[in-house]
Design an enzyme around this catalytic site. Structure first.
Site, PDB file in Angstrom:
ATOM      1  N   LYS A 150       0.835  -1.207   0.000  1.00 23.76           N
ATOM      2  CA  LYS A 150       0.000   0.000   0.000  1.00 23.76           C
ATOM      3  C   LYS A 150       0.874   1.263   0.000  1.00 23.76           C
ATOM      4  O   LYS A 150       0.633   2.193  -0.781  1.00 23.76           O
ATOM      5  CB  LYS A 150      -0.924  -0.031   1.229  1.00 23.76           C
ATOM      6  CG  LYS A 150      -1.905   1.120   1.320  1.00 23.76           C
ATOM      7  CD  LYS A 150      -3.142   0.710   2.090  1.00 23.76           C
ATOM      8  CE  LYS A 150      -2.955   0.646   3.590  1.00 23.76           C
ATOM      9  NZ  LYS A 150      -2.785   1.967   4.221  1.00 23.76           N
ATOM     10  N   SER A 151       1.877   1.300   0.847  1.00 18.48           N
ATOM     11  CA  SER A 151       2.726   2.495   0.941  1.00 18.48           C
ATOM     12  C   SER A 151       3.412   2.779  -0.392  1.00 18.48           C
ATOM     13  O   SER A 151       3.482   3.935  -0.846  1.00 18.48           O
ATOM     14  CB  SER A 151       3.810   2.288   2.001  1.00 18.48           C
ATOM     15  OG  SER A 151       3.228   2.205   3.275  1.00 18.48           O
ATOM     16  N   ARG A 171       2.893   5.991  -3.252  1.00 15.86           N
ATOM     17  CA  ARG A 171       4.033   6.816  -3.664  1.00 15.86           C
ATOM     18  C   ARG A 171       4.277   6.704  -5.164  1.00 15.86           C
ATOM     19  O   ARG A 171       4.744   7.663  -5.794  1.00 15.86           O
ATOM     20  CB  ARG A 171       5.273   6.402  -2.856  1.00 15.86           C
ATOM     21  CG  ARG A 171       5.179   6.858  -1.382  1.00 15.86           C
ATOM     22  CD  ARG A 171       6.049   5.989  -0.492  1.00 15.86           C
ATOM     23  NE  ARG A 171       6.190   6.507   0.873  1.00 15.86           N
ATOM     24  CZ  ARG A 171       5.322   6.295   1.853  1.00 15.86           C
ATOM     25  NH1 ARG A 171       4.204   5.613   1.639  1.00 15.86           N
ATOM     26  NH2 ARG A 171       5.558   6.772   3.080  1.00 15.86           N
ATOM     27  N   GLY A 226      -4.980   7.762   5.470  1.00 16.40           N
ATOM     28  CA  GLY A 226      -4.059   8.662   6.159  1.00 16.40           C
ATOM     29  C   GLY A 226      -2.819   8.955   5.326  1.00 16.40           C
ATOM     30  O   GLY A 226      -2.304  10.081   5.322  1.00 16.40           O
ATOM     31  N   ARG A 278      -8.677  12.036  12.634  1.00 15.77           N
ATOM     32  CA  ARG A 278      -7.250  11.769  12.897  1.00 15.77           C
ATOM     33  C   ARG A 278      -6.427  13.065  12.951  1.00 15.77           C
ATOM     34  O   ARG A 278      -6.740  14.039  12.275  1.00 15.77           O
ATOM     35  CB  ARG A 278      -6.700  10.794  11.846  1.00 15.77           C
ATOM     36  CG  ARG A 278      -7.396   9.442  11.957  1.00 15.77           C
ATOM     37  CD  ARG A 278      -6.876   8.433  10.981  1.00 15.77           C
ATOM     38  NE  ARG A 278      -5.493   8.074  11.243  1.00 15.77           N
ATOM     39  CZ  ARG A 278      -4.779   7.276  10.457  1.00 15.77           C
ATOM     40  NH1 ARG A 278      -5.337   6.775   9.359  1.00 15.77           N
ATOM     41  NH2 ARG A 278      -3.539   6.982  10.754  1.00 15.77           N
ATOM     42  N   SER A 322       7.094   8.797  12.540  1.00 15.96           N
ATOM     43  CA  SER A 322       6.026   8.712  11.535  1.00 15.96           C
ATOM     44  C   SER A 322       6.587   8.893  10.133  1.00 15.96           C
ATOM     45  O   SER A 322       7.101   9.963   9.785  1.00 15.96           O
ATOM     46  CB  SER A 322       4.970   9.793  11.793  1.00 15.96           C
ATOM     47  OG  SER A 322       4.135   9.913  10.648  1.00 15.96           O
ATOM     48  N   ASP A 367       2.024  -1.327  11.751  1.00 15.82           N
ATOM     49  CA  ASP A 367       0.702  -1.723  11.251  1.00 15.82           C
ATOM     50  C   ASP A 367       0.350  -3.165  11.585  1.00 15.82           C
ATOM     51  O   ASP A 367      -0.764  -3.612  11.302  1.00 15.82           O
ATOM     52  CB  ASP A 367       0.643  -1.526   9.727  1.00 15.82           C
ATOM     53  CG  ASP A 367       0.674  -0.049   9.361  1.00 15.82           C
ATOM     54  OD1 ASP A 367       0.290   0.790  10.199  1.00 15.82           O
ATOM     55  OD2 ASP A 367       1.090   0.258   8.226  1.00 15.82           O
ATOM     56  N   ARG A 389      -6.363   1.398  17.980  1.00 12.25           N
ATOM     57  CA  ARG A 389      -6.136  -0.049  17.847  1.00 12.25           C
ATOM     58  C   ARG A 389      -5.865  -0.740  19.180  1.00 12.25           C
ATOM     59  O   ARG A 389      -6.029  -1.956  19.281  1.00 12.25           O
ATOM     60  CB  ARG A 389      -5.003  -0.313  16.842  1.00 12.25           C
ATOM     61  CG  ARG A 389      -5.472  -0.046  15.428  1.00 12.25           C
ATOM     62  CD  ARG A 389      -4.444  -0.361  14.376  1.00 12.25           C
ATOM     63  NE  ARG A 389      -5.065  -0.237  13.065  1.00 12.25           N
ATOM     64  CZ  ARG A 389      -4.401  -0.084  11.925  1.00 12.25           C
ATOM     65  NH1 ARG A 389      -3.087  -0.046  11.935  1.00 12.25           N
ATOM     66  NH2 ARG A 389      -5.058   0.012  10.779  1.00 12.25           N
ATOM     67  N   ARG A 440      -7.547  -3.589   9.553  1.00  9.42           N
ATOM     68  CA  ARG A 440      -6.602  -4.519  10.177  1.00  9.42           C
ATOM     69  C   ARG A 440      -7.194  -5.189  11.425  1.00  9.42           C
ATOM     70  O   ARG A 440      -6.827  -6.311  11.770  1.00  9.42           O
ATOM     71  CB  ARG A 440      -5.281  -3.818  10.486  1.00  9.42           C
ATOM     72  CG  ARG A 440      -4.620  -3.269   9.218  1.00  9.42           C
ATOM     73  CD  ARG A 440      -3.148  -2.966   9.393  1.00  9.42           C
ATOM     74  NE  ARG A 440      -2.681  -2.095   8.325  1.00  9.42           N
ATOM     75  CZ  ARG A 440      -2.385  -2.495   7.080  1.00  9.42           C
ATOM     76  NH1 ARG A 440      -2.504  -3.770   6.755  1.00  9.42           N
ATOM     77  NH2 ARG A 440      -1.977  -1.647   6.164  1.00  9.42           N
TER      78      ARG A 440
HETATM   79  C1  S3P Z   1       2.598   4.770   6.317  1.00  6.14           C
HETATM   80  C2  S3P Z   1       3.139   5.114   7.527  1.00  6.14           C
HETATM   81  C3  S3P Z   1       2.587   4.651   8.807  1.00  6.14           C
HETATM   82  C4  S3P Z   1       1.648   3.472   8.639  1.00  6.14           C
HETATM   83  C5  S3P Z   1       0.684   3.687   7.513  1.00  6.14           C
HETATM   84  C6  S3P Z   1       1.423   3.880   6.197  1.00  6.14           C
HETATM   85  C7  S3P Z   1       3.206   5.290   5.080  1.00  6.14           C
HETATM   86  O1  S3P Z   1       1.869   5.707   9.405  1.00  6.14           O
HETATM   87  O2  S3P Z   1       0.938   3.238   9.830  1.00  6.14           O
HETATM   88  O3  S3P Z   1      -0.179   2.574   7.371  1.00  6.14           O
HETATM   89  O4  S3P Z   1       2.888   4.781   3.979  1.00  6.14           O
HETATM   90  O5  S3P Z   1       4.046   6.205   5.183  1.00  6.14           O
HETATM   91  P1  S3P Z   1       2.554   6.772  10.406  1.00  6.14           P
HETATM   92  O6  S3P Z   1       3.468   7.605   9.614  1.00  6.14           O
HETATM   93  O7  S3P Z   1       1.400   7.558  10.975  1.00  6.14           O
HETATM   94  O8  S3P Z   1       3.252   5.931  11.437  1.00  6.14           O
END
Ligand code: S3P
Length: 444
Positions: A21-22, A26, A94, A122, A167, A316, A347, A392
């Site tokens: 996903k990340s 990007r 997020g 959030r 983060s 996560d 969570r 999750r």
């Molecule tokens: C992510 C960073 C994490 C993770 C989220 C994806 C990202 O969040 O929990 O699912 O893709 O950079 P945080 O930056 O709030 O820790």
């Protein structure tokens, strides 16, 4: 949507879980901002990454989807985005809102970023603060939550930002704003977080440095050149099956092409610390990201004290890990994980409630949880668990049924689509006794 699980089963066979996903998010962002055509394969067609894709289409980028998991992005360059016709709705995501707030702060048009009820609850102060320091005009509601209103035509300047929390979203937000800033932008983090943004920026030809002291830096104004991206399978999705096969007696599972970026492998480290039988084979690097095939077999786990350094590397995966901890022999203690309270749900609270419903002894801490495992002789009781619309949490309680003594129902599982489309079919194929019904939504 609701999951119904029958108790028991083993997890056997081979699978490739959907794309990371990340990295998928990007790939759309950097592909859109680059010069030329970027081809992505293994793209996660989940709601979150698709929200990012729709957002860039709404800002004038042509993005084709020729086949499943394939995306072709016709980059418009760093300054080629166009004003969207209205607020951009990022759903539950997020990552989309926090990363996009950084790059939208540098545009010459105004924008508004919003999302669903969970996203709008959030904290966004964590991105608003550094962006304002860079000269951005951005604000949220009175509590610093979405919608985010961003005014364009602001001259950004590089800053040094010491992240107050670990983060990757905040780090990435500042670095993406740094692409538009005058001078150098540098970031330090209190603990190492996922580095996909840095790796991918380098893949697009933008030099991002990280020195021995951990200072990450880039200079504004560099142009990005289109590239080819192969997205590995998401270790965060693989995590449910790593835990499932570990806890269900007789299991033997192979997961292929899993991303094993060192900043993401906390789940492997922690499960191994608990005594899991996990083998990592054929490590290779694909498009700048390490991947491997992973074999996992059932084993009796034991409780652990979670080492602090592993927390951001497994951030996560804690919902799934808590299921492993419940099945373990002895006590598992997690402290220093207050970030879990501001994810798609709280969570710690959501998992504690569900675990207690299923008969597990837990103690809730402000920044973590203590779980007393029932061990080899024990099992989860049956019951109805609320996932709080958190993907999750829903998938974690689904796999718990492998060690259940009665059926488990999981409410409000729709958001599994955000990260793991096809979870139920894949899980069923591997041995989880799961069925899905379209229940009336609860109104929590
Ligand atoms: C992510 C960073 C994490 C993770 C989220 C994806 C990202 O969040 O929990 O699912 O893709 O950079 P945080 O930056 O709030 O820790």
């Amino acid at each position: 949507m609701e999951f119904s699980l029958l108790p028991g089963g083993t997890i056997c066979g081979e699978a490739r879980v959907p794309g990371d996903k990340s990295i998928s998010h990007r790939s759309i962002m950097l592909g859109s901002l680059s010069e030329g055509v970027t081809r992505v394969s293994g793209f996660l067609e989940g709601d979150d990454a698709l929200a990012t894709l729709a957002a860039f289409r709404a800002m004038g980028v042509t993005i084709e989807r020729p086949a499943e998991g394939e995306v072709v992005i016709h980059g418009v360059g760093l300054h080629g985005l166009r004003a969207p016709s209205g607020p951009i709705d990022l759903g539950n995501s997020g990552t989309s809102i926090r990363l996009m707030s950084g790059l939208l702060a540098g545009q010459d048009f105004d924008s508004v970023l919003t999302g669903d009820a969970s996203l709008c609850g959030r904290p966004m102060g964590r991105v608003i603060t550094p962006l304002q320091q860079m000269g951005a005009d951005i604000c949220g509601d009175e509590a610093g939550r979405p919608p985010l209103t961003i005014k364009g035509n602001k001259a950004l300047h590089g800053i040094h930002y010491a992240l107050p929390m670990a983060s990757a979203q905040v780090k990435s937000c500042v670095l993406l704003a740094g692409l538009y800033a005058q001078g150098k932008t540098t970031v330090t983090e209190p603990a190492t977080t996922r580095d996909h943004t840095e790796r991918m920026l380098r893949g697009f030809g933008c030099p991002v440095q990280r020195d021995e002291a951990g200072v990450i830096s880039l200079s504004g104004g560099a142009s990005l050149q289109a590239t080819t991206i192969e997205v590995p399978a998401d270790i965060s999705s693989a995590a449910f099956f790593l835990v499932a096969a570990s806890i269900a007696p007789g299991s033997d599972l192979q997961l292929s092409h899993v991303g094993i970026n060192p900043t993401r492998i906390g789940i492997l480290n922690l499960l191994r610390l608990m005594g899991a039988d996990i083998e990592v084979h054929d490590e290779r690097v694909v498009g700048g990201e390490p991947v491997a095939d992973i074999t996992v077999r059932a084993s009796q786990l034991h409780g652990i004290e979670v080492p602090a350094a592993e927390i951001p590397l497994a951030i996560d995966e804690f919902p799934a890990l808590f299921i492993a901890a419940a099945c373990a022999e002895g006590r598992t203690v997690l402290r220093g994980a207050e970030e879990l309270r501001v994810k798609e749900s709280d969570r710690i609270a959501a998992m504690a409630e569900g675990l207690q419903t299923l008969g597990v002894q837990v103690e809730v801490l402000d920044d973590g949880i203590i779980i007393d495992g029932f061990g080899a002789a024990g099992s989860f009781g049956g019951g109805v668990v609320n996932s709080y619309h958190d993907h999750r949490i829903a998938m974690s309680f689904a796999i718990a049924a492998l060690r259940g003594s009665a059926g488990i129902q999981v409410h409000d599982a729709d958001n599994v689509q955000t990260s793991f489309p096809g979870f139920d079919a894949l899980a069923r194929g591997l041995g989880l006794q799961i069925s899905v019904s379209n229940a009336v939504e609860s109104d929590d």
